[in-house]
Every structure is written in C-alpha cells, then in structure tokens.
Enzyme design. Sequence first.
Site, PDB file in Angstrom:
ATOM      1  N   HIS A   1       0.893  -1.170   0.000  1.00 34.42           N
ATOM      2  CA  HIS A   1       0.000   0.000   0.000  1.00 34.42           C
ATOM      3  C   HIS A   1       0.926   1.213   0.000  1.00 34.42           C
ATOM      4  CE1 HIS A   1      -2.346  -2.917   2.496  1.00 34.42           C
ATOM      5  NE2 HIS A   1      -3.428  -2.350   2.022  1.00 34.42           N
TER       6      HIS A   1
ATOM      7  N   ASP B   1       2.345   1.981   3.394  1.00 31.22           N
ATOM      8  CA  ASP B   1       3.333   1.073   4.003  1.00 31.22           C
ATOM      9  C   ASP B   1       4.749   1.541   3.716  1.00 31.22           C
ATOM     10  OD1 ASP B   1       1.155  -0.659   4.349  1.00 31.22           O
ATOM     11  OD2 ASP B   1       1.572  -1.689   2.454  1.00 31.22           O
TER      12      ASP B   1
ATOM     13  N   ASP C   1      -0.771 -12.389   2.775  1.00 29.35           N
ATOM     14  CA  ASP C   1      -1.372 -11.291   3.542  1.00 29.35           C
ATOM     15  C   ASP C   1      -1.459 -11.789   4.981  1.00 29.35           C
ATOM     16  OD1 ASP C   1      -2.655  -9.073   4.397  1.00 29.35           O
ATOM     17  OD2 ASP C   1      -4.282  -9.134   2.927  1.00 29.35           O
TER      18      ASP C   1
HETATM   19  C1  XLS Z   1      -7.427  -6.503   5.011  1.00 25.84           C
HETATM   20  C2  XLS Z   1      -7.066  -6.758   3.632  1.00 25.84           C
HETATM   21  C3  XLS Z   1      -5.913  -5.910   3.096  1.00 25.84           C
HETATM   22  C4  XLS Z   1      -5.880  -5.982   1.596  1.00 25.84           C
HETATM   23  C5  XLS Z   1      -5.118  -4.889   0.947  1.00 25.84           C
HETATM   24  O1  XLS Z   1      -8.090  -7.295   5.663  1.00 25.84           O
HETATM   25  O2  XLS Z   1      -6.777  -8.109   3.486  1.00 25.84           O
HETATM   26  O3  XLS Z   1      -4.710  -6.316   3.659  1.00 25.84           O
HETATM   27  O4  XLS Z   1      -5.355  -7.198   1.168  1.00 25.84           O
HETATM   28  O5  XLS Z   1      -5.612  -3.645   1.244  1.00 25.84           O
HETATM   29 NI    NI Z   2      -5.926  -9.039   1.835  1.00 27.50          NI
HETATM   30 NI    NI Z   3      -7.435  -9.308   5.212  1.00 29.15          NI
END
Ligand code: XLS
Ligand code: NI
Ligand code: NI
Length: 434
Positions: free
Chosen positions: A100, A103, A338
């Site tokens: 992002h 980040d 993630d």
């Molecule tokens: C949050 C989401 C986020 C997305 C990207 O729960 O998983 O991390 O993957 O904004």
């Molecule tokens: Ni995500």
């Molecule tokens: Ni998520």
Amino acid sequence: MTEFFQGIAPIAHEGPDSTNPLAFHHYNPDEIVMGKRMEDHLRFAVAYWHSFAWEGNDPFGGQTFERPWHPQDRMTTARIKADAAFEMFDILGQPYFCWHDADIRPEGDTFAESLRNFEEIIACFEEKMSTRKVRLLWGTANMFSHRRWMGGASTNPDPDVFAYSAATVKTCMDATMKLGGENYVLWGGREGYETLLNTDMGRELDHMGRFLNMVVDYKHKIGFQGTILVEPKPQEPSKHQYDYDAATCYGFLQKYGLENEVKLNLEQGHAILAGHSFEHEIATAAALGVLGSIDMNRNDYQSGWDTDQFPNNVPEVALAYYHILKAGGLATGGTNFDAKLRRQSLDARDLIAAHVGAMDVCARGLKAAAAMLEDGGLEDALKERYAGWDTPEARAMLNSDLDTIFDKVNAGAITPSPRSGRQEILENYVNRFV
Ligand code: XLS
Ligand code: NI
Ligand code: NI
C-alpha cells in the site's frame, strides 16, 4: 546493507528429510507440477504491510516490535525499511511483493508532500528491482488507516474525501504501472457502514460503482496491462462492507457494468469471516469468470477475528489450489502472504521462518491438488453425478418450458430415483492425497 537479517543465508530447497528450519522442504521453484514450474503456479508474494509496516499492535496492546526502520514517520527510516525488505526478498527468493502507499512512505503534511515521499520510494524500488528478479504482484492504496477515511473512501458522505480517494488511487496506479505491476487491488476496508441511521446505502453504492468505473477508465487511458482486482471482505473494520464476498462483489460489478473489466482478489481469512470456506470463494469466482488472485492466510478459529496468520493447514490449502488448478491457474494473480507474525514473534528469524513454512505448506497443497486432478477421481465422480444431463432429451429440457416439462412428468414418463451423493467416499478419497 541493514544488520536486520544478518547471519541468515538465502533459503535453499533441501527436501523433506532436512531438519533445517530455515530451508524449504517442499517448495522447489523449478520442480515441474502438471507441466509448469512450481514457482510459476504459486507466484508467491510478500506483503509489505504485515512484514515491514505493522509494529506488533493489536486492539488491546501497542507496539511489540523494535525494528531498525522505526519510527516510520520519516524518509530516512522508510529507506532503511526498503533496504530490509529487499534483503528479505533476496533471502526468500519469492518472485513478487505487494504494497500500500502508506506502508512504504511516511505521510506528509499535504497530499503533495505525501506524493513526493511516495515517488521517492518508488524510484528507490525501481532501482532495487533493476538488479533483481523480484517483481510487483500488485500495488494498492491504503484508504482506511488515516482519520480522513473514517467514514469511507469512495463511499464517504463528503465529496472532498471522494476526491482525495480518486487522486490517491491515480497515484498508486501510476506507481504500480511504473514498477511493472501485474495487478492493481482495491480493498474497501471502510466502504460499508457502522450504522444505517447515518448511511444512504443506495447513494454510497452508486458512488462506489462510479469510482470503480473511473479506475477502469484510467487503466485504459494509461495503458496499464495488469488486472484490476477487488478484494471481498464482509466486515472489519466496517461492520457491513459492501464487498461482502465473491458473489456480492460479482453482483456489484454486474450492476455497474464492470464484470468483464474487474476480477477478484480472494483472501482465505475473509472467506471464513463471511461464513464460507476458501474453496467456496474460489469456486464461486471461477464459476462467474472473475477469479483473479489470492491472499493466503488463515484466521484463528477460536478468536473469530481476521487474525491474518500464516497458513499451516495443508488439507485446506490443497482444496483451494485444487479449484485454482481446475480453473486454469492464477493467470496474472499470485499467492500473496497477507499474513503477519504473532506479536510475540520478535525476531528476524521468525519473519523468515513464517514465510518459509507458508511456502512449504502451499507447495504441499499444490502438489496434493495436482495429484488429485491428475488422478481424476473427483472429476470422474462429478461427471458421473451429472451424467443424466449428457442425454439430448435432458439438454433439450433447458430450452423448453414449464408446460412441456409438466406434460412429460404428468404422463409418468419421468420419475426421479434418488442416488447417493457419496460425500464420505469423496472425503476419504481426498484424504489419500493430503
Ligand atoms: C485486510 C485486507 C488488506 C488488503 C489490501 O483485511 O486483506 O490487507 O489485502 O488492502
Ligand atoms: Ni488481503
Ligand atoms: Ni485481510
């Protein structure tokens, strides 16, 4: 060089008999699975936010990690963070990463200052990527952390926030394109509401639909070749997110004429929060033609939150990859971790081990999935279960009408005879592979 990963060598594949915790036991990038390199099936990505931006806080406690790139509110530390991130990519050898905007760069006092910071780091990424193989799976905008987004981004009641969202996404799409990103993701963490008492749902959905159309128009305008992805999630942080699950997203895309332009980035933990399984979400997206990419993690089944843990359950992962392989693979998508450490996992070694283990779990899942597909047991069972539809009479029925069908049934020409669904037999079959 930062000192953070000092003493940790690049991870090698040592095979299932190795006891080295910092080696791959199952993930072997060059191994051929169903005619394709394992790396090209799985397309692993490291998530910058969890691995480098998150500081170990949870709703009840603050920062637990102390990193050389803290505090994260200045450019000097943003550069140290970038150095550490690319050092980790060198150690893991995974082909992709994701970010992002928030980040990777400190927030400035103005939009323009934030953008300057962002562009400087993007230039630094560009330089680092020029001498490495690592590529960008996707970029995205964080339009949920800063207080300006508290009432949503493109669905915010304040048009100024809509404007800010549009400008932010433009800059993130530009940066994604600059780095050769293969997808662009939109996750609407605060698109949704906390109470209907202050929410005009129809208007918000229209604004979100219009916004997404602007994103698609911009993609074509700049010639971005990647895929635009929406990431479903039912709640957290908003209670009623509009992008609840794959089926809801598809309905939304269709209503706003976007079903051929936008695909889905599905996340394991979000599927569970929505009351589904991961393979349900994948199969739904595949059936609707909108399977894009996956965010691989798992929730703690006792706590009920989106705890974003690294995957560790081979049978679950195997079924996910089974549906992905069946759908023809991930195309421009990938497997993005993630996932974040537990807040007591303080060490650089923990961060590496988490990814190594996750990559191994996914490799085992992929191999099991491929073995099931190659064996064909589940496909044969499906074929047999639906075999009645292979006859011309059955197919013709789909093009007839209720009256014609009624006449046949009423004349006694058609009498259903129930047959076993064989669920236990099929579950036992899967168990042979996982
Ligand atoms: C949050 C989401 C986020 C997305 C990207 O729960 O998983 O991390 O993957 O904004
Ligand atoms: Ni995500
Ligand atoms: Ni998520």
